[in-house]
Design a protein around this motif. Sequence first.
Motif, PDB file in Angstrom:
ATOM      1  N   MET A  94     -14.261  35.888  65.503  1.00  0.00           N
ATOM      2  CA  MET A  94     -14.251  37.189  66.138  1.00  0.00           C
ATOM      3  C   MET A  94     -13.200  37.159  67.249  1.00  0.00           C
ATOM      4  SD  MET A  94     -17.170  39.175  68.399  1.00  0.00           S
ATOM      5  CE  MET A  94     -18.445  38.852  67.228  1.00  0.00           C
ATOM      6  N   ASN A  95     -12.457  38.231  67.348  1.00  0.00           N
ATOM      7  CA  ASN A  95     -11.448  38.368  68.377  1.00  0.00           C
ATOM      8  C   ASN A  95     -12.004  39.260  69.494  1.00  0.00           C
ATOM      9  OD1 ASN A  95      -9.070  38.307  69.774  1.00  0.00           O
ATOM     10  ND2 ASN A  95      -7.944  39.583  68.348  1.00  0.00           N
ATOM     11  N   LEU A  96     -12.371  38.650  70.617  1.00  0.00           N
ATOM     12  CA  LEU A  96     -12.960  39.401  71.729  1.00  0.00           C
ATOM     13  C   LEU A  96     -11.892  40.075  72.581  1.00  0.00           C
ATOM     14  CD1 LEU A  96     -15.615  36.877  73.074  1.00  0.00           C
ATOM     15  CD2 LEU A  96     -16.029  38.943  71.747  1.00  0.00           C
ATOM     16  N   PRO A  97     -12.200  41.244  73.126  1.00  0.00           N
ATOM     17  CA  PRO A  97     -11.293  41.849  74.102  1.00  0.00           C
ATOM     18  C   PRO A  97     -11.267  41.004  75.372  1.00  0.00           C
ATOM     19  CG  PRO A  97     -13.078  43.364  73.499  1.00  0.00           C
ATOM     20  CD  PRO A  97     -13.364  42.067  72.854  1.00  0.00           C
ATOM     21  N   LYS A  98     -10.195  41.123  76.130  1.00  0.00           N
ATOM     22  CA  LYS A  98     -10.056  40.344  77.358  1.00  0.00           C
ATOM     23  C   LYS A  98     -11.110  40.729  78.392  1.00  0.00           C
ATOM     24  CE  LYS A  98      -6.560  38.876  80.618  1.00  0.00           C
ATOM     25  NZ  LYS A  98      -5.126  38.812  80.883  1.00  0.00           N
ATOM     26  N   THR A 154     -13.402  37.565  79.403  1.00  0.00           N
ATOM     27  CA  THR A 154     -13.833  36.685  78.313  1.00  0.00           C
ATOM     28  C   THR A 154     -12.898  35.512  78.046  1.00  0.00           C
ATOM     29  OG1 THR A 154     -12.709  38.011  76.624  1.00  0.00           O
ATOM     30  CG2 THR A 154     -15.003  38.606  77.177  1.00  0.00           C
ATOM     31  N   GLU A 155     -11.741  35.469  78.693  1.00  0.00           N
ATOM     32  CA  GLU A 155     -10.792  34.376  78.501  1.00  0.00           C
ATOM     33  C   GLU A 155     -10.869  33.418  79.687  1.00  0.00           C
ATOM     34  OE1 GLU A 155      -7.018  36.324  78.015  1.00  0.00           O
ATOM     35  OE2 GLU A 155      -7.601  37.220  76.109  1.00  0.00           O
ATOM     36  N   ARG A 195     -13.347  32.265  82.548  1.00  0.00           N
ATOM     37  CA  ARG A 195     -14.341  33.312  82.297  1.00  0.00           C
ATOM     38  C   ARG A 195     -15.143  33.591  83.572  1.00  0.00           C
ATOM     39  NH1 ARG A 195     -17.867  30.992  77.933  1.00  0.00           N
ATOM     40  NH2 ARG A 195     -17.439  29.163  79.195  1.00  0.00           N
TER      41      ARG A 195
END
Length: 74
Positions: free
Chosen positions: A1-5, A23-24, A27
């Motif tokens: 899954m590619n989460l938004p920043k 999320t990066e 965190r």
Amino acid sequence: MNLPKFLLADNSNHPEDIFVLHTEYPRFLINLKDDEIEWFEDLSNENEQDLANELEGLIEAAGVFYDAEMEGLE
């Protein structure tokens, strides 16, 4: 899954608070109401000056993200 920043976070136990989750790495969860930050990373091994510069930009970006999201809801 590619989460938004960034993600908006909500909690009914804190209705006056405005939470944004980054999320990066590094965190964190910031409460924009009082700029209180909860870190999800151990930052003790990081260069303090580099980290301070990066975090200042991330915290500002969290506020910009929130403002843009609120404008989109109007």
